[in-house]
Design a protein around this motif. Structure first.
Motif, mmCIF file in Angstrom:
data_model
loop_
_atom_site.group_PDB
_atom_site.id
_atom_site.type_symbol
_atom_site.label_atom_id
_atom_site.label_comp_id
_atom_site.label_asym_id
_atom_site.label_seq_id
_atom_site.Cartn_x
_atom_site.Cartn_y
_atom_site.Cartn_z
ATOM 1 N N ILE A 261 3.554 10.394 9.128
ATOM 2 C CA ILE A 261 2.588 9.355 8.775
ATOM 3 C C ILE A 261 1.678 9.759 7.277
ATOM 4 O O ILE A 261 1.517 8.893 6.433
ATOM 5 C CB ILE A 261 1.304 9.264 9.764
ATOM 6 C CG1 ILE A 261 2.180 8.445 11.047
ATOM 7 C CG2 ILE A 261 0.224 8.494 9.331
ATOM 8 C CD1 ILE A 261 1.282 8.544 12.215
ATOM 9 N N GLN A 262 1.533 11.208 7.340
ATOM 10 C CA GLN A 262 0.815 11.855 6.244
ATOM 11 C C GLN A 262 1.582 11.606 4.896
ATOM 12 O O GLN A 262 1.124 11.162 3.747
ATOM 13 C CB GLN A 262 0.459 13.058 6.124
ATOM 14 C CG GLN A 262 -0.341 13.613 5.089
ATOM 15 C CD GLN A 262 -1.661 13.137 4.992
ATOM 16 O OE1 GLN A 262 -2.553 12.678 6.001
ATOM 17 N NE2 GLN A 262 -2.058 12.570 3.769
ATOM 18 N N LYS A 263 3.012 11.605 5.305
ATOM 19 C CA LYS A 263 3.923 11.495 4.081
ATOM 20 C C LYS A 263 3.975 10.018 3.621
ATOM 21 O O LYS A 263 3.922 9.733 2.460
ATOM 22 C CB LYS A 263 5.278 12.013 4.438
ATOM 23 C CG LYS A 263 6.261 12.273 3.384
ATOM 24 C CD LYS A 263 7.462 12.710 3.794
ATOM 25 C CE LYS A 263 8.630 12.601 2.665
ATOM 26 N NZ LYS A 263 9.044 11.245 2.203
ATOM 27 N N GLU A 264 3.844 9.224 4.488
ATOM 28 C CA GLU A 264 3.934 7.757 4.232
ATOM 29 C C GLU A 264 2.800 7.526 3.386
ATOM 30 O O GLU A 264 2.781 6.683 2.530
ATOM 31 C CB GLU A 264 4.179 7.015 5.545
ATOM 32 C CG GLU A 264 5.488 7.171 5.938
ATOM 33 C CD GLU A 264 5.740 6.239 7.388
ATOM 34 O OE1 GLU A 264 4.764 5.597 7.775
ATOM 35 O OE2 GLU A 264 6.890 6.349 8.029
ATOM 36 N N LEU A 265 1.744 7.977 4.087
ATOM 37 C CA LEU A 265 0.459 7.804 3.205
ATOM 38 C C LEU A 265 0.430 8.371 1.732
ATOM 39 O O LEU A 265 0.093 7.604 0.694
ATOM 40 C CB LEU A 265 -0.959 8.278 4.174
ATOM 41 C CG LEU A 265 -1.264 7.599 5.452
ATOM 42 C CD1 LEU A 265 -2.221 8.631 6.028
ATOM 43 C CD2 LEU A 265 -1.568 6.262 4.992
ATOM 44 N N ASP A 266 1.019 9.574 1.743
ATOM 45 C CA ASP A 266 0.940 10.271 0.460
ATOM 46 C C ASP A 266 1.890 9.238 -0.463
ATOM 47 O O ASP A 266 1.466 8.964 -1.632
ATOM 48 C CB ASP A 266 1.525 11.592 0.395
ATOM 49 C CG ASP A 266 0.796 12.384 1.026
ATOM 50 O OD1 ASP A 266 -0.659 12.097 1.067
ATOM 51 O OD2 ASP A 266 0.702 13.510 1.538
ATOM 52 N N ASP A 267 2.964 9.016 -0.002
ATOM 53 C CA ASP A 267 4.062 7.958 -0.612
ATOM 54 C C ASP A 267 3.315 6.754 -1.111
ATOM 55 O O ASP A 267 3.567 6.345 -2.294
ATOM 56 C CB ASP A 267 5.158 7.692 0.183
ATOM 57 C CG ASP A 267 6.156 9.167 0.212
ATOM 58 O OD1 ASP A 267 5.915 9.974 -0.371
ATOM 59 O OD2 ASP A 267 7.029 9.130 1.260
ATOM 60 N N SER A 268 2.653 6.059 0.027
ATOM 61 C CA SER A 268 1.825 4.893 -0.322
ATOM 62 C C SER A 268 1.001 5.199 -1.553
ATOM 63 O O SER A 268 0.736 4.367 -2.573
ATOM 64 C CB SER A 268 1.370 4.265 0.845
ATOM 65 O OG SER A 268 2.230 4.277 1.938
ATOM 66 N N ALA A 269 0.264 6.438 -1.377
ATOM 67 C CA ALA A 269 -0.638 6.619 -2.662
ATOM 68 C C ALA A 269 0.002 6.604 -4.005
ATOM 69 O O ALA A 269 -0.504 6.168 -4.851
ATOM 70 C CB ALA A 269 -1.574 7.744 -2.287
ATOM 71 N N ALA A 270 1.083 7.410 -3.641
ATOM 72 C CA ALA A 270 1.799 7.643 -5.017
ATOM 73 C C ALA A 270 2.349 6.337 -5.450
ATOM 74 O O ALA A 270 2.165 6.072 -6.708
ATOM 75 C CB ALA A 270 2.800 8.826 -4.626
ATOM 76 N N ALA A 271 2.796 5.562 -4.636
ATOM 77 C CA ALA A 271 3.358 4.334 -5.047
ATOM 78 C C ALA A 271 2.262 3.582 -5.955
ATOM 79 O O ALA A 271 2.547 2.854 -6.724
ATOM 80 C CB ALA A 271 4.116 3.608 -3.943
ATOM 81 N N ARG A 272 1.116 3.668 -5.178
ATOM 82 C CA ARG A 272 0.174 2.889 -5.572
ATOM 83 C C ARG A 272 -0.438 3.217 -7.033
ATOM 84 O O ARG A 272 -0.784 2.355 -7.850
ATOM 85 C CB ARG A 272 -1.125 2.934 -4.562
ATOM 86 C CG ARG A 272 -2.291 2.005 -5.015
ATOM 87 C CD ARG A 272 -3.449 2.175 -4.069
ATOM 88 N NE ARG A 272 -4.831 1.217 -4.481
ATOM 89 C CZ ARG A 272 -5.814 1.357 -4.085
ATOM 90 N NH1 ARG A 272 -6.195 2.423 -2.939
ATOM 91 N NH2 ARG A 272 -7.013 0.750 -4.593
#
Lengths: 175, 181
Positions: B61-72
């Motif tokens: 989940i953290q990775k997805e959150l990080d990825d999402s943040a990075a994507a954002r």
């Protein structure tokens, strides 16, 4: 070629005239005939018309001069027409006059006048020109209406011009 | 009623069957020991797996959150870049339009100058030609008048010269020539 022809004709004519003892008459008549030939277009075309037979043109000359010129003059003119060299008539006549004059140590003086001169005028004019030029002269008078009035005398290269035509030309050149 | 009272009542009456709620003590001990064993086994073997699964899930989940943040962040960067590019395009467009306007103005100015010069040259040439034509026509007219005047004068003089005058002109010539030397 033309010059050689003229010389040949002149020598022949002079010898024939001299043989007949009529050099003075013949050269004077030839001179006047030449001036008439130059000034008369109809005469010039008739005598030069190659469509007319030669004998017909010679007949014109004989009829024209019959009783008015020496027989030698008529025959010599007819000769020029017969040989097809009538266009040389002015040159031949002038050369003949010059030849005849030189035989007498005379210079030819050609005088153009608007009217004919009587014998007294010719005599006085010859005397006056001789005095003016210092030469003995053979005077040849040509009646030329283009002169309008007065006289133009040519002796060798010298021209004495006191004609109305020349005065009018001088006035015209001032316009 | 509390729990101890309930247990006491149950053991007071031996006729009563096994309580539906309170087991016998032995069962309770065995049951308790079994339960402890089960708990121990669960703690010993199940908990690490569950903990690992939870950690894995948390990491995922953290990775997805990080990825999402990075994507954002990437999206925001892209958006910023696009906005910047749009701004540059507007700037370039304005610059190009200004240059085009300047070029057009320069061409118009040069064209007007060149046309004015050509018109001036044509006018000068036309004026020169008109002047030359006027002079030429004037000369021709003068020459023609002179020619007609000469003809008329010659005719008039010729008509006025009678024979006597002609003879006088001849005599005058002879006299002048005779007197010249």
């Amino acid at each position: 070629m033309s010059s050689q022809q003229v010389t040949a004709y002149v020598n022949a004519m002079f010898e024939i005239a001299a043989a007949n003892g009529a050099v003075a008459i013949v050269e004077d008549e030839m001179f006047r005939l030449a001036r008439a030939y130059e000034s008369n277009e109809a005469l010039r075309s008739s005598l030069s018309d190659s469509t007319l037979p030669t004998d017909r043109r010679q007949k014109i000359v004989e009829q024209l001069l019959a009783g008015k010129a020496h027989n030698v003059t008529v025959q010599l003119t007819s000769l020029l027409v017969g040989t097809g060299h009538v266009s040389l008539l002015p040159e031949v006549a002038d050369a003949l006059v010059k030849r005849a004059s030189s035989e007498k140590q005379l210079e030819v003086a050609e005088v153009r006048s608007a009217v004919a001169l009587n014998d007294a005028q010719k005599s006085r004019l010859a005397e006056a020109l001789s005095k003016a030029t210092g030469k003995k002269l053979n005077l040849k008078v040509v009646v030329d209406p283009n002169v309008i009035g007065g006289i133009v005398a040519t002796v060798g290269d010298e021209v004495i011009d006191d004609s109305i035509r020349t005065r009018l030309d001088q006035v015209k050149s001032r316009f | 009623m509390n729990f101890s009272v309930l247990i006491a009542k149950t053991y007071d009456d031996p006729t009563q069957s096994i309580s539906w709620l309170v087991p016998k003590i032995g069962e309770l001990i065995y049951g308790g020991i079994a339960s402890l064993l089960v708990f121990f086994m669960l703690f010993k073997f199940g908990w690490p797996a569950a903990k690992k699964a939870l950690e894995t899930r948390t990491a995922t989940i953290q990775k997805e959150l990080d990825d999402s943040a990075a994507a954002r962040r990437d999206a925001e960067n892209d958006a910023a870049n696009i906005r910047k590019a749009l701004s540059n395009i507007d700037s370039d467009r304005a610059k190009m339009l200004a240059e085009a306007d300047a070029n057009v103005a320069s061409m118009l100015s040069e064209g007007r100058t060149r046309i004015a010069a050509e018109v001036a040259e044509l006018e000068a040439r036309a004026l020169a030609e008109i002047a030359a034509s006027r002079a030429r026509v004037g000369d021709e007219l003068r020459a023609e008048i002179a020619r007609y005047a000469a003809i008329a004068t010659a005719d008039a003089v010729r008509a006025s010269l009678d024979n006597q005058t002609q003879q006088e002109l001849v005599d005058s010539f002879i006299a002048k020539v005779g007197a010249s030397r």
